[in-house]
Design an enzyme around this catalytic site. Structure first.
Site, PDB file in Angstrom:
ATOM      1  N   ARG A  89       0.841  -1.208   0.000  1.00  0.00           N
ATOM      2  CA  ARG A  89       0.000   0.000   0.000  1.00  0.00           C
ATOM      3  C   ARG A  89       0.875   1.258   0.000  1.00  0.00           C
ATOM      4  O   ARG A  89       0.591   2.237  -0.678  1.00  0.00           O
ATOM      5  CB  ARG A  89      -0.958   0.019   1.207  1.00  0.00           C
ATOM      6  CG  ARG A  89      -1.656   1.374   1.350  1.00  0.00           C
ATOM      7  CD  ARG A  89      -2.940   1.377   2.155  1.00  0.00           C
ATOM      8  NE  ARG A  89      -2.896   0.597   3.359  1.00  0.00           N
ATOM      9  CZ  ARG A  89      -2.197   0.902   4.470  1.00  0.00           C
ATOM     10  NH1 ARG A  89      -1.492   2.021   4.513  1.00  0.00           N
ATOM     11  NH2 ARG A  89      -2.216   0.110   5.511  1.00  0.00           N
TER      12      ARG A  89
ATOM     13  N   TYR B 292     -16.827  16.168 -15.447  1.00  0.00           N
ATOM     14  CA  TYR B 292     -17.228  14.759 -15.379  1.00  0.00           C
ATOM     15  C   TYR B 292     -18.258  14.563 -14.257  1.00  0.00           C
ATOM     16  O   TYR B 292     -18.079  15.070 -13.140  1.00  0.00           O
ATOM     17  CB  TYR B 292     -15.987  13.898 -15.138  1.00  0.00           C
ATOM     18  CG  TYR B 292     -16.283  12.424 -15.084  1.00  0.00           C
ATOM     19  CD1 TYR B 292     -16.614  11.730 -16.233  1.00  0.00           C
ATOM     20  CD2 TYR B 292     -16.241  11.734 -13.877  1.00  0.00           C
ATOM     21  CE1 TYR B 292     -16.901  10.377 -16.187  1.00  0.00           C
ATOM     22  CE2 TYR B 292     -16.517  10.382 -13.823  1.00  0.00           C
ATOM     23  CZ  TYR B 292     -16.857   9.709 -14.988  1.00  0.00           C
ATOM     24  OH  TYR B 292     -17.138   8.372 -14.933  1.00  0.00           O
TER      25      TYR B 292
ATOM     26  N   ASP C  98      -8.045  17.844 -15.152  1.00  0.00           N
ATOM     27  CA  ASP C  98      -8.366  16.468 -15.524  1.00  0.00           C
ATOM     28  C   ASP C  98      -8.016  16.327 -17.006  1.00  0.00           C
ATOM     29  O   ASP C  98      -8.698  16.864 -17.874  1.00  0.00           O
ATOM     30  CB  ASP C  98      -9.852  16.192 -15.257  1.00  0.00           C
ATOM     31  CG  ASP C  98     -10.263  14.749 -15.571  1.00  0.00           C
ATOM     32  OD1 ASP C  98      -9.627  14.121 -16.437  1.00  0.00           O
ATOM     33  OD2 ASP C  98     -11.238  14.270 -14.973  1.00  0.00           O
TER      34      ASP C  98
ATOM     35  N   LYS D 159      -9.185   5.132 -19.545  1.00  0.00           N
ATOM     36  CA  LYS D 159      -9.537   5.534 -20.898  1.00  0.00           C
ATOM     37  C   LYS D 159      -8.326   5.336 -21.822  1.00  0.00           C
ATOM     38  O   LYS D 159      -7.947   4.209 -22.074  1.00  0.00           O
ATOM     39  CB  LYS D 159     -10.058   6.968 -20.881  1.00  0.00           C
ATOM     40  CG  LYS D 159     -11.067   7.258 -19.738  1.00  0.00           C
ATOM     41  CD  LYS D 159     -12.380   6.513 -19.901  1.00  0.00           C
ATOM     42  CE  LYS D 159     -13.265   6.541 -18.654  1.00  0.00           C
ATOM     43  NZ  LYS D 159     -13.569   7.841 -18.081  1.00  0.00           N
TER      44      LYS D 159
HETATM   45  C1  LIG Z   1     -14.023   8.285 -16.741  1.00  0.00           C
HETATM   46  C2  LIG Z   1     -13.603   9.609 -16.262  1.00  0.00           C
HETATM   47  C3  LIG Z   1     -13.343   9.854 -14.905  1.00  0.00           C
HETATM   48  C4  LIG Z   1     -13.529   8.783 -13.841  1.00  0.00           C
HETATM   49  O1  LIG Z   1     -12.612   7.754 -13.992  1.00  0.00           O
HETATM   50  P1  LIG Z   1     -12.874   6.217 -13.532  1.00  0.00           P
HETATM   51  O2  LIG Z   1     -11.632   5.544 -13.964  1.00  0.00           O
HETATM   52  O3  LIG Z   1     -14.114   5.766 -14.224  1.00  0.00           O
HETATM   53  O4  LIG Z   1     -13.063   6.246 -12.048  1.00  0.00           O
HETATM   54  C5  LIG Z   1     -12.923  11.121 -14.541  1.00  0.00           C
HETATM   55  N1  LIG Z   1     -12.779  12.099 -15.442  1.00  0.00           N
HETATM   56  C6  LIG Z   1     -13.051  11.917 -16.754  1.00  0.00           C
HETATM   57  C7  LIG Z   1     -12.868  13.046 -17.701  1.00  0.00           C
HETATM   58  C8  LIG Z   1     -13.471  10.675 -17.205  1.00  0.00           C
HETATM   59  O5  LIG Z   1     -13.740  10.498 -18.499  1.00  0.00           O
END
Ligand SMILES: *Cc1c(COP(=O)(O)O)cnc(C)c1O
Length: 397
Positions: free
Chosen positions: A45, A97, A169, A194
């Site tokens: 961890r 998001y 982000d 993603k």
């Molecule tokens: C999918 C996404 C998230 C969240 O991510 P997870 O891996 O699903 O927890 C946050 N920000 C954006 C822009 C996203 O597309």
């Protein structure tokens, strides 16, 4: 050296065996030679050699000092928000998001952190929302699903002048196309689920800090809250990063073709893609991104649910699913899928109507994808349209 040359060669060769692929240290604990004496790792961890390679790699890719890997994008975002304390104020985009919106307006609100949502394309609105309690500005660019572009240099000028943290982000752009820290951001987060994972097979999140000091704070939260990424999933992201530029280039190349194709169709009302010269954010995107990305949204002329449903269930290569950034193309209906948890009256903030569809352009040949969209459109004008305007006809059994 190019981005990818540097990235690939920043992945170390294993010193003990010469293995060219990073070993997966699937272990919870590490043997001490004497109480308190170990080789840099004591408990997974707190730190793991496979995860450390990934963390150093993403820090390098994003021009930061420190990387931290989490069990999901939301866990990464949660860790950044945990740098705040009760009484602090956040400014965020109106169309961030949905999961980030939910986290801010429920859990962190309950902990005494307040948020003001503003149109981040309008710098006056940001400046007007700043209070003495403002600690953080939260930006996403390009946004989802309307692909709006926020000028990162302009926002960074405001946050720097007020001593406020700027977190970006960077999920949609990836470090291949956009490096927010080079433009003035203090922190970058990714849903590595993603494009970085890139194969629709791992849920993961990453944080990169610009300074050592912020990096220490993030690593403290990572260890204290414990939402760490597992060794094997860390390895999957290292592998994803190796081909990120190659994939992203192809995603963006095909997306440009598809956006241009859609713009020329009479069944399409509007196309949202920053690579189009008539996109309102095109000039800013061209200045801060080296690729325009793989997401294209468009609004059907028949801007209602029945038409969108007909279209989204008629594509064959574009699979109807949430998420994005994988090798297989996906189509989503934001109003009922990705943004279903957002109250209907707020859909306008996101540019969402019932006839809006979002494409995650995969790695299939662009010509094949365009042919798929074309055949789906044909079902719209033959089967779809009469059904929309006529009362249902009762069929005799
Ligand atoms: C999918 C996404 C998230 C969240 O991510 P997870 O891996 O699903 O927890 C946050 N920000 C954006 C822009 C996203 O597309």
């Amino acid at each position: 050296m190019s981005f990818t040359t540097d990235l690939i060669h920043s992945i170390p060769v294993d010193e003990t065996t010469g293995a060219i692929s990073v070993p997966i240290y699937q272990t919870t604990t590490f043997v001490h030679s004497s109480p308190g004496v170990h080789q840099g790792y004591d408990y997974t961890r707190s730190g793991n050699p496979t995860r450390k390679v990934l963390e150093d790699l993403i820090a390098r890719a994003e021009s930061g000092t420190t990387g931290a890997a989490f069990a999901s994008g939301m866990a990464a975002i949660d860790a950044v928000l945990k740098l705040l304390k009760a009484g602090d104020h956040v400014i965020a985009g109106t169309d961030i998001y949905g999961g980030t919106y939910r986290l801010l307006t429920t859990i962190f609100k309950n902990f005494g952190v307040t948020t003001t949502f503003v149109d981040l394309e309008n710098e006056d609105e940001i400046a007007a929302a700043i209070t003495p309690a403002t600690r953080l500005v939260w930006v996403e660019t390009p946004t989802n699903p309307s692909l709006k572009i926020v000028n990162l240099r302009a926002v960074a000028a405001i946050t720097k002048a007020h001593g406020i943290l700027l977190c970006v982000d960077n999920t949609f752009a990836t470090p291949v196309a956009q490096r927010p820290i080079e433009l003035g951001a203090d922190l970058v987060v990714h849903s590595a689920t993603k494009y970085i994972g890139g194969h629709s097979d791992v849920i993961a999140g990453l944080v990169v800090a610009a300074t050592e000091e912020l990096g220490k704070e993030i690593l403290f939260v990572q260890n204290a809250s414990g939402a760490v990424l597992s060794p094997i999933e860390s390895w999957l992201l290292i592998r994803g990063l190796e081909t990120l530029e190659l994939r992203f280039k192809q995603h963006a190349h095909s997306a440009q073709h598809i956006a241009e194709f859609l713009q020329a169709q009479e069944w399409v009302k509007e196309v949202y893609y920053p690579g189009l010269a008539n996109h309102p954010g095109h000039a800013v995107a061209a200045a801060q991104q080296s690729y325009f990305g793989g997401i294209v949204s468009f609004r059907l002329c028949e801007d209602y649910f029945a038409a969108a449903k007909q279209f989204a269930t008629s594509t064959k290569l574009f699979k109807l699913a949430e998420s994005l950034g994988g090798v297989k193309s996906l189509i989503a209906h934001p109003a009922t899928m990705t943004h279903a948890s957002i109250p209907k009256e707020r859909h306008i903030d996101f540019g969402i109507t019932d006839g809006l569809l979002r494409l995650s352009v995969g790695l299939e040949a662009a010509a094949d994808l365009i042919a798929d969209l074309q055949q789906a459109a044909q079902t719209l004008t033959t089967a779809g349209r009469p059904a929309l305007h006529r009362k249902p006809v009762l069929q005799p059994n």
